[in-house]
Structures are given as structure tokens and as C-alpha cells.
Design a protein around this motif. Sequence first.
Motif, PDB file in Angstrom:
ATOM      1  N   ASN A  88      -4.020  -0.695   8.484  1.00 19.83           N
ATOM      2  CA  ASN A  88      -3.727  -1.031   9.600  1.00 19.83           C
ATOM      3  C   ASN A  88      -3.959  -2.712   9.082  1.00 19.83           C
ATOM      4  O   ASN A  88      -4.248  -3.213  10.753  1.00 19.83           O
ATOM      5  CB  ASN A  88      -3.654  -0.804  11.249  1.00 19.83           C
ATOM      6  N   SER A 115     -10.356  -2.294   3.371  1.00 17.60           N
ATOM      7  CA  SER A 115     -11.098  -1.627   2.285  1.00 17.60           C
ATOM      8  C   SER A 115      -9.517  -2.843   1.028  1.00 17.60           C
ATOM      9  O   SER A 115      -9.832  -2.401  -0.189  1.00 17.60           O
ATOM     10  CB  SER A 115     -10.605  -0.637   2.253  1.00 17.60           C
ATOM     11  N   CYS A 116      -7.976  -2.566   1.286  1.00 15.05           N
ATOM     12  CA  CYS A 116      -6.983  -2.818   0.133  1.00 15.05           C
ATOM     13  C   CYS A 116      -6.965  -4.299   0.150  1.00 15.05           C
ATOM     14  O   CYS A 116      -6.158  -4.408  -0.164  1.00 15.05           O
ATOM     15  CB  CYS A 116      -5.884  -1.973   0.911  1.00 15.05           C
ATOM     16  N   LEU A 132       0.790  -1.583  -0.178  1.00 18.09           N
ATOM     17  CA  LEU A 132       0.023   0.027   0.094  1.00 18.09           C
ATOM     18  C   LEU A 132       0.573   1.226  -0.600  1.00 18.09           C
ATOM     19  O   LEU A 132       0.595   2.413  -1.506  1.00 18.09           O
ATOM     20  CB  LEU A 132      -0.707   0.226   1.346  1.00 18.09           C
ATOM     21  N   ILE A 174      -6.899  -3.561   9.581  1.00 16.86           N
ATOM     22  CA  ILE A 174      -8.435  -3.196  10.103  1.00 16.86           C
ATOM     23  C   ILE A 174      -9.920  -3.301   9.441  1.00 16.86           C
ATOM     24  O   ILE A 174     -10.840  -4.009   9.614  1.00 16.86           O
ATOM     25  CB  ILE A 174      -8.056  -1.705  11.208  1.00 16.86           C
ATOM     26  N   CYS A 175      -9.359  -2.358   8.171  1.00 22.44           N
ATOM     27  CA  CYS A 175     -11.123  -2.002   7.771  1.00 22.44           C
ATOM     28  C   CYS A 175     -11.329  -3.019   6.766  1.00 22.44           C
ATOM     29  O   CYS A 175     -11.978  -2.735   6.148  1.00 22.44           O
ATOM     30  CB  CYS A 175     -11.153  -0.532   7.198  1.00 22.44           C
TER      31      CYS A 175
HETATM   32  S1  FES Z   1      -6.677  -3.175   5.561  1.00 21.98           S
HETATM   33 FE1  FES Z   1      -7.643  -1.376   6.013  1.00 21.98          FE
HETATM   34  S2  FES Z   1      -5.836  -0.130   4.423  1.00 21.98           S
HETATM   35 FE2  FES Z   1      -5.961  -2.035   4.354  1.00 21.98          FE
END
Ligand code: FES
Length: 335
Positions: free
Chosen positions: A54, A59-60, A32, A56-57
Amino acid sequence: MEVRFKIIRQQTGKTPKAQTYILDIEPGNTILDCLNRIKWDLDGTLSFRKNCRNTICGSCAMRINGRSSLACKENVGNEISQGFATKNPDGVPEITVAPLGNFPVIKDLIVDMSSFWDNLESVAPYVSTAGRKIPEREFLQTPAERSQLDQTGNCIMCGACYSECNAREVNSKFVGPHALAKAYRMIADSRDNDTQNRLERYNDTESGVWGCTRCYYCNEVCPMGVDPMDQITKIKQEILAKKDASSSRTIRHRKVMIDLVKKGGWIDERKFALRVVGHNGRDLKGLLGIAPLGLRMLTKGKFPLTFEPSQGTQQVGKLITRVQNVEEKVHLETK
Ligand code: FES
Ligand code: SF4
Ligand code: SF4
């Protein structure tokens, strides 16, 4: 160090194209970090999702050197040292980044996750409303009850498992590993009182647990250790414990296979076909369906006319009994 990034870029409905960028980076940089560098310094048109940076979300998620993972979790040094990056004659290692599989691409590394969310919704991923009707006080759980939810509760809905799912690739009705992992979370939740209906709903040959081909890829790629296939297996065990062999061909398949191996050390294929497909003579349509195959095997000398139990059948039988006893014990303890 210099690293080449090959990004598979795409516009909706257009053929994907590879575009390369060279960056001077540190081995500890995440994928990233590198995509950000490309976007900020080299090409502002590159599109990808990110948020927490990190793990957590969720998204990436994208395909990094052919496997679905989180761009903020994987780093360049690891991609190279583990042999995932391509070695080029010019000595510059190459990292390939592509969008997730099993999703239509919107732009570059951004995919349309509609089917992922719709399939999650289809398993009713909420503690049942009836179970919440405790008017006087909050619904308490013991630490042991809560611990049943730890593993599945770690899911960050990144889509890596869905991207690699072989069943999803060939069967658009299959709800996917993320949804079934969540389904097990609901079954394991002591506050939910809709288990019976849930098991009926998930007991489907195409959309439910039996649609899984047990390829293990979801377990392999999940960045959070949710092990979706293991959760699917637990749902199967719940269903098998409640249903008998007459309920469906899928259930018969599992039960008859274990029964035959227990008795003969391996499968007596003649009995297997008769009991599973023919349902011991009760499914004439099924029997007629496999008759041509049986005849072809017979004429080519491939139909087993006799059956010899394998060596060590008794040990195999005892082993299966022990496993069944352990499963029964675990099943009762988690109830
Ligand atoms: S899991 Fe949140 S930006 Fe990678
Ligand atoms: S089960 Fe794992 S791979 Fe699948 S969506 Fe959840 S966190 Fe991602
Ligand atoms: S084990 Fe099942 S759910 Fe998991 S990726 Fe393979 S087919 Fe999909």
C-alpha cells in the motif's frame, strides 16, 4: 488480458539473466500483484521484497520498465497506456522488472541496502541530543514549525532516488538523495540545535550537498513527493548564506558566477577562472593548474581577450537582485 513479464534475475556475483512469464491479468493489477501471481502459481523461486502492499513501507522498490518505483504503486494498465511497456510483434505487451540500480544484488529483485543505511546514518538523522534536554515537559512545536517537516517526513526510505542517482553512480562517497533530504529535515526541525555543525558536515564537495550533479532524477522518481534535490538546494542556500567566497572553491564558484552574471549579463570567463580557481591571485597552485589549458585556448584563438556585456544586462541584474531579496525573505521567515 495477456501480459509478458521479463524479470531480470540474478544470483550474487553471477551474470543477470532475463526470464519471462506470461500472465492473464486485469489492467488494474499492480506490478506487485503480478509478481505475487508468478511466485505463487508459476515459479516459487522468484525472490522480491514486499510488505504493506500500500505504498507505505518502501519495501517493494524496483526498476519497472527502466525507472525506479514501487511495485505496489504502479499498475499494468498504466504501464501500457503510458507507453512504458514494450510492444511486441505478437501483440503481447511486455513489462520489464529489474532490481534497483546503485545497489549490489543479493538475489533476483532483492538488493543489499547496507550502503543506503550507512549513508543515512552518516548525516546524523536524529534530532540532536542537546535539543532534547527539556526535563520538565515535552518539547512542543507550533503547527507552522511542524509543517516545515511535512514534505521530508513523507520519505519511506524505499531507495528509488538512490537507485537513479547519477552522483552515486560515479562517486561512492556521495551519501545520496535520501540522506540529504533527511539532513534538511533535521536542519528545518525547530527542536534541533545543531544546525551549525550539520551545515559544516553537509558542506562537503564529495560526500555532501556539492556532490550532487543536479540531474533531477531523484525528484522525478520519488513516489512520495519528497523532492530530495529541492531539499539539497535548500541546504546549499543555508550554506551559501553563511559562508563567504574565500571559504572554498565550491562556494566561490556559486558566488562568483552570480556576481559576474549580475554585472555582465553572462559570464566573463577570464574573470571567472581568475576569481574562482585563482582566488584573485591567492591560489597560485590553482592558477598554475589551469595555465596549460589557458595557453592551449590562447594558441587556438579560443581565449576571450575582451568582454562585452550582454544585451539587457541591467534587467538581468535587477532580476537577480529581486530573486536574492525573495530568497533572503524566505530564509528569514523559516528561521
Ligand atoms: S511500499 Fe510496501 S509493499 Fe510496496
Ligand atoms: S526520498 Fe523518496 S525516493 Fe528517496 S528514499 Fe525517500 S521516499 Fe524513496
Ligand atoms: S539531483 Fe543530485 S541527488 Fe538527486 S539523483 Fe541527481 S545527482 Fe543524485
